[in-house]
Design an enzyme around this catalytic site. Sequence first.
Site, mmCIF file in Angstrom:
data_model
loop_
_atom_site.group_PDB
_atom_site.id
_atom_site.type_symbol
_atom_site.label_atom_id
_atom_site.label_comp_id
_atom_site.label_asym_id
_atom_site.label_seq_id
_atom_site.Cartn_x
_atom_site.Cartn_y
_atom_site.Cartn_z
ATOM 1 N N LEU A 23 0.859 -1.182 0.000
ATOM 2 C CA LEU A 23 0.000 0.000 0.000
ATOM 3 C C LEU A 23 0.901 1.240 0.000
ATOM 4 O O LEU A 23 1.992 1.219 0.572
ATOM 5 C CB LEU A 23 -0.909 -0.009 1.235
ATOM 6 C CG LEU A 23 -1.924 -1.163 1.249
ATOM 7 C CD1 LEU A 23 -2.646 -1.243 2.587
ATOM 8 C CD2 LEU A 23 -2.923 -1.008 0.102
ATOM 9 N N GLU A 33 -9.348 1.628 8.811
ATOM 10 C CA GLU A 33 -9.638 1.499 7.374
ATOM 11 C C GLU A 33 -9.628 0.012 7.011
ATOM 12 O O GLU A 33 -10.470 -0.476 6.274
ATOM 13 C CB GLU A 33 -8.600 2.297 6.575
ATOM 14 C CG GLU A 33 -9.060 2.754 5.200
ATOM 15 C CD GLU A 33 -9.149 1.654 4.183
ATOM 16 O OE1 GLU A 33 -10.087 1.644 3.374
ATOM 17 O OE2 GLU A 33 -8.275 0.757 4.191
HETATM 18 N N1 NAP Z 1 -5.118 0.536 -2.118
HETATM 19 C C1 NAP Z 1 -5.802 -0.590 -2.224
HETATM 20 O O1 NAP Z 1 -6.946 -0.668 -1.773
HETATM 21 C C2 NAP Z 1 -5.195 -1.769 -2.925
HETATM 22 C C3 NAP Z 1 -5.969 -2.899 -3.243
HETATM 23 C C4 NAP Z 1 -5.356 -3.959 -3.911
HETATM 24 C C5 NAP Z 1 -4.025 -3.882 -4.257
HETATM 25 N N2 NAP Z 1 -3.316 -2.762 -3.924
HETATM 26 C C6 NAP Z 1 -1.901 -2.636 -4.328
HETATM 27 O O2 NAP Z 1 -1.835 -2.779 -5.740
HETATM 28 C C7 NAP Z 1 -0.623 -3.478 -6.090
HETATM 29 C C8 NAP Z 1 -0.982 -4.775 -6.809
HETATM 30 O O3 NAP Z 1 -1.864 -4.506 -7.883
HETATM 31 P P1 NAP Z 1 -1.428 -4.656 -9.428
HETATM 32 O O4 NAP Z 1 -2.432 -3.931 -10.244
HETATM 33 O O5 NAP Z 1 0.010 -4.287 -9.558
HETATM 34 O O6 NAP Z 1 -1.490 -6.219 -9.657
HETATM 35 P P2 NAP Z 1 -2.688 -7.309 -9.554
HETATM 36 O O7 NAP Z 1 -3.806 -6.954 -10.446
HETATM 37 O O8 NAP Z 1 -2.987 -7.606 -8.136
HETATM 38 O O9 NAP Z 1 -1.905 -8.558 -10.118
HETATM 39 C C9 NAP Z 1 -1.513 -8.558 -11.468
HETATM 40 C C10 NAP Z 1 -1.411 -10.008 -11.904
HETATM 41 O O10 NAP Z 1 -2.667 -10.647 -11.645
HETATM 42 C C11 NAP Z 1 -3.023 -11.460 -12.741
HETATM 43 N N3 NAP Z 1 -4.193 -10.858 -13.374
HETATM 44 C C12 NAP Z 1 -4.680 -9.590 -13.205
HETATM 45 N N4 NAP Z 1 -5.799 -9.430 -13.936
HETATM 46 C C13 NAP Z 1 -6.025 -10.603 -14.558
HETATM 47 C C14 NAP Z 1 -7.027 -11.070 -15.428
HETATM 48 N N5 NAP Z 1 -8.032 -10.303 -15.823
HETATM 49 N N6 NAP Z 1 -6.944 -12.345 -15.869
HETATM 50 C C15 NAP Z 1 -5.943 -13.161 -15.473
HETATM 51 N N7 NAP Z 1 -4.956 -12.774 -14.644
HETATM 52 C C16 NAP Z 1 -5.008 -11.520 -14.189
HETATM 53 C C17 NAP Z 1 -1.796 -11.517 -13.636
HETATM 54 O O11 NAP Z 1 -0.995 -12.534 -13.059
HETATM 55 P P3 NAP Z 1 0.092 -13.411 -13.890
HETATM 56 O O12 NAP Z 1 1.226 -12.453 -14.168
HETATM 57 O O13 NAP Z 1 0.448 -14.487 -12.926
HETATM 58 O O14 NAP Z 1 -0.569 -13.888 -15.121
HETATM 59 C C18 NAP Z 1 -1.188 -10.141 -13.408
HETATM 60 O O15 NAP Z 1 0.201 -10.075 -13.705
HETATM 61 C C19 NAP Z 1 0.118 -3.669 -4.788
HETATM 62 O O16 NAP Z 1 0.975 -2.560 -4.561
HETATM 63 C C20 NAP Z 1 -0.987 -3.687 -3.745
HETATM 64 O O17 NAP Z 1 -0.520 -3.316 -2.458
HETATM 65 C C21 NAP Z 1 -3.870 -1.718 -3.283
#
Ligand code: NAP
Length: 192
Positions: A23, A33
């Site tokens: 985060l 939160e």
């Molecule tokens: N502020 C908040 O409320 C909040 C909430 C959630 C996350 N976060 C933050 O966001 C970051 C992570 O999010 P991100 O956007 O970088 O990654 P993410 O969406 O969590 O993960 C990305 C990976 O998920 C898989 N993926 C995503 N969408 C897909 C789909 N439609 N179909 C199949 N596979 C899918 C793929 O994995 P593969 O590469 O294995 O194919 C992709 O490389 C972190 O920093 C976390 O702390 C914050």
Amino acid sequence: MSRMLNAIVAVCPDLGIGMDGQLPWHPVRLNNEFKHFRKMTATPSVEGKQNVVIMGRKTWFSIPEKNRPLNNRINIVLSRECRAPPAGAHHLAPDFSSALRLVETELAERTDQVWVIGGSSLYKELMQFPGTRRLFITRIMKQFECDTFLPEISLDKYRLLPQFPGVPHELQEENGIQYRFEVYESIDELCI
Ligand SMILES: NC(=O)c1ccc[n+]([C@@H]2O[C@H](COP(=O)([O-])OP(=O)(O)OC[C@H]3O[C@@H](n4cnc5c(N)ncnc54)[C@H](OP(=O)(O)O)[C@@H]3O)[C@@H](O)[C@H]2O)c1
């Protein structure tokens, strides 16, 4: 059958949601939160059922190992690369539609609400998905450096609800960081 889809996310003023796999405000903790996140995602409206949380692989691994899977919820992880659910996850799906199909078939009897909990691309898919959707947004009123972002919420497609049961309306503050809870609901396209 089409179920209401929900997303929940905490965002900085520039819509940043993550930094270096954590985060943006890490290591600062916003415990209340987090309690809001847990209450919304883990409380089914039907006794005997559980809610489903759907997340991308990186969001799964951003959760501390001791907290995985998120308890009292069915955890579905999305990945195009993984061939088996990461250790502790209940289910793996290769795309969002497959995850929803799983909810409506194998998991239908024991599932109540569906919650998308990140990251970026999944929020985008949910926001563009047909049907009724709700977005539970925490507006963090302090900017932190971010490398991952929430897509813009289109006010042509979503309206901000004046209030929502169980969601505090007043300004919140923890560790010197102010934030506000908001709930948006998709505008029924047939009514436009
Ligand atoms: N502020 C908040 O409320 C909040 C909430 C959630 C996350 N976060 C933050 O966001 C970051 C992570 O999010 P991100 O956007 O970088 O990654 P993410 O969406 O969590 O993960 C990305 C990976 O998920 C898989 N993926 C995503 N969408 C897909 C789909 N439609 N179909 C199949 N596979 C899918 C793929 O994995 P593969 O590469 O294995 O194919 C992709 O490389 C972190 O920093 C976390 O702390 C914050």
